[in-house]
Design a protein around this motif. Sequence first.
Motif, PDB file in Angstrom:
ATOM      1  N   ASP A  66      -6.236   0.272  -2.124  1.00 54.24           N
ATOM      2  CA  ASP A  66      -6.278  -0.157  -3.538  1.00 54.24           C
ATOM      3  C   ASP A  66      -7.678  -0.717  -3.782  1.00 54.24           C
ATOM      4  OD1 ASP A  66      -5.940  -1.034  -6.112  1.00 54.24           O
ATOM      5  OD2 ASP A  66      -4.261  -2.381  -5.682  1.00 54.24           O
ATOM      6  N   GLN A  82      -8.827   1.539 -10.853  1.00 51.46           N
ATOM      7  CA  GLN A  82      -8.452   1.281  -9.459  1.00 51.46           C
ATOM      8  C   GLN A  82      -8.319   2.641  -8.768  1.00 51.46           C
ATOM      9  OE1 GLN A  82      -8.716  -2.477  -9.831  1.00 51.46           O
ATOM     10  NE2 GLN A  82      -7.719  -1.896  -7.905  1.00 51.46           N
ATOM     11  N   GLN A  84      -6.089   4.128  -6.032  1.00 49.91           N
ATOM     12  CA  GLN A  84      -4.860   3.746  -5.329  1.00 49.91           C
ATOM     13  C   GLN A  84      -4.222   4.950  -4.657  1.00 49.91           C
ATOM     14  OE1 GLN A  84      -2.942   1.903  -8.756  1.00 49.91           O
ATOM     15  NE2 GLN A  84      -3.683  -0.116  -8.125  1.00 49.91           N
TER      16      GLN A  84
END
Length: 169
Positions: A66, A82, A84
């Motif tokens: 992450d 982000q 992820q």
Amino acid sequence: HDIFLVLVVTAAMYAAKATDHKETKLSLYIHDISAFGDPKDTVIPVAGIAGKAWTFTQFGTVYVVDDNITKTPDPKSPKVAQFQGLYVTASFDGLRAFATASIVFTNEEYNKSTIQIQGTNQDPDTEVAVVGGTGKFRFARGYATSKIYFLDTATQHSVVQLNVTVHTS
Ligand SMILES: *[C@@H]1O[C@H](CO)[C@@H](O)[C@H](O)[C@H]1NC(C)=O
Ligand SMILES: *[C@@H]1O[C@H](CO)[C@@H](O)[C@H](O)[C@H]1NC(C)=O
Ligand SMILES: *[C@@H]1O[C@H](CO)[C@@H](O)[C@H](O)[C@H]1NC(C)=O
């Protein structure tokens, strides 16, 4: 008359081609921290082969990621998304990692839209596929190239430059 019709139809086909897709190019920086157990780590091993070390160079190691994504290489620059997903060391020689991840946008322009990427790294430069997207990136297809832009070995903070080219309809 017929020739005129052919010309009109051909022109219409070209017009359709021109609006077939919209191209978006993004240049992003991923901040990856993997200091092996540091609470600030953003890349964490969660599984591996029993009896083997869970490391980047050991086949079978699975990491959950992450990472912050910013607009410039400076980690303090505005966050735009982000990163992820998962990294898996996926070659027996330990040289290649397979990545599958969502780029989840948090900036105003693409808030909550996502781009899905998938592929394996190839040192020193990597190209992965854009396999889909959501929100403003629905029907996304394309590719992303990446390279290590900066690596601080003391803190295991690496900044990865990621250029994404996507076509959406
Ligand atoms: C990620 O960004 C947030 C702010 O948006 C910041 O608080 C946090 O420290 C950053 N994480 C890392 C590991 O740099
Ligand atoms: C993203 O959308 C949410 C509401 O869905 C809103 O609260 C937030 O402020 C938005 N973020 C930006 C950066 O525009
Ligand atoms: C990203 O694009 C910039 C500007 O075109 C270029 O200088 C850089 O080498 C590219 N990086 C990657 C990883 O493709």
